[in-house]
Design a protein around this motif. Sequence first.
Motif, PDB file in Angstrom:
ATOM      1  N   ALA A  27       0.847  -1.197   0.000  1.00  0.00           N
ATOM      2  CA  ALA A  27       0.000   0.000   0.000  1.00  0.00           C
ATOM      3  C   ALA A  27       0.878   1.240   0.000  1.00  0.00           C
ATOM      4  CB  ALA A  27      -0.906   0.011   1.225  1.00  0.00           C
ATOM      5  N   SER A  28       0.260   2.349  -0.350  1.00  0.00           N
ATOM      6  CA  SER A  28       0.942   3.630  -0.253  1.00  0.00           C
ATOM      7  C   SER A  28      -0.049   4.676   0.228  1.00  0.00           C
ATOM      8  CB  SER A  28       1.561   4.037  -1.592  1.00  0.00           C
ATOM      9  OG  SER A  28       0.564   4.123  -2.576  1.00  0.00           O
ATOM     10  N   ILE A  29       0.482   5.692   0.847  1.00  0.00           N
ATOM     11  CA  ILE A  29      -0.349   6.771   1.363  1.00  0.00           C
ATOM     12  C   ILE A  29       0.421   8.073   1.180  1.00  0.00           C
ATOM     13  CG2 ILE A  29       0.476   6.357   3.709  1.00  0.00           C
ATOM     14  CD1 ILE A  29      -2.254   7.284   4.729  1.00  0.00           C
ATOM     15  N   VAL A  30      -0.272   9.091   0.711  1.00  0.00           N
ATOM     16  CA  VAL A  30       0.324  10.415   0.539  1.00  0.00           C
ATOM     17  C   VAL A  30      -0.311  11.317   1.586  1.00  0.00           C
ATOM     18  CG1 VAL A  30       0.728  12.341  -1.030  1.00  0.00           C
ATOM     19  CG2 VAL A  30       0.620  10.009  -1.928  1.00  0.00           C
ATOM     20  N   ILE A  31       0.540  11.948   2.376  1.00  0.00           N
ATOM     21  CA  ILE A  31       0.092  12.772   3.498  1.00  0.00           C
ATOM     22  C   ILE A  31       0.551  14.202   3.275  1.00  0.00           C
ATOM     23  CG2 ILE A  31       0.263  13.087   6.003  1.00  0.00           C
ATOM     24  CD1 ILE A  31       1.052  10.058   6.097  1.00  0.00           C
ATOM     25  N   SER A  42      -3.471   4.109  -1.889  1.00  0.00           N
ATOM     26  CA  SER A  42      -3.597   3.101  -2.936  1.00  0.00           C
ATOM     27  C   SER A  42      -3.170   1.755  -2.371  1.00  0.00           C
ATOM     28  CB  SER A  42      -2.760   3.461  -4.164  1.00  0.00           C
ATOM     29  OG  SER A  42      -1.392   3.361  -3.878  1.00  0.00           O
ATOM     30  N   GLY A  43      -3.605   0.701  -3.022  1.00  0.00           N
ATOM     31  CA  GLY A  43      -3.232  -0.639  -2.599  1.00  0.00           C
ATOM     32  C   GLY A  43      -4.126  -1.172  -1.493  1.00  0.00           C
ATOM     33  N   ASP A  44      -3.616  -2.145  -0.770  1.00  0.00           N
ATOM     34  CA  ASP A  44      -4.345  -2.804   0.313  1.00  0.00           C
ATOM     35  C   ASP A  44      -4.239  -1.949   1.569  1.00  0.00           C
ATOM     36  OD1 ASP A  44      -5.508  -4.486   2.155  1.00  0.00           O
ATOM     37  OD2 ASP A  44      -3.917  -5.995   2.080  1.00  0.00           O
TER      38      ASP A  44
END
Length: 135
Positions: A27-31, A42-44
């Motif tokens: 997974a990825s996360i943009v903060i 995005s992703g799991d």
Amino acid sequence: MADVTNGNSAILDEKLSRLSKKPGVKASIVIDRASGSILKTSGDVSVLGTTQSRTASTAASFSNEPAAAEESTSKGIDDFAAMIWKFVNNSGEMVEEMDKDDELRLLRLRTKKHEIVIVLDPKYLLTVIHDTPTS
């Protein structure tokens, strides 16, 4: 989730798309760098939760209320983003105290199960969670 502005959305979408295709990426996360709010995921996203949120989500899944389980997962992602933001800010303060002319660029945190890589940009924090490679 906040919306990415100033044309950065297409750039972030392209980066997230490329990252999600790499082997082992979960997974990825943009903060948002300034506020800590979540811009994109995005992703799991279930791997982004905390232990408390996973326990609450499991309990909610037995309650026959899908909204309760979804709310618990969302809270877990928010909690994860808050922990990442705090980790980056504390690490940045440490670097600044060591040398005022230096700056934090990348953080890598490896556990038994996952590796978390955080790339710092002036406007956002790009966080990628992937499987820990075997050594």
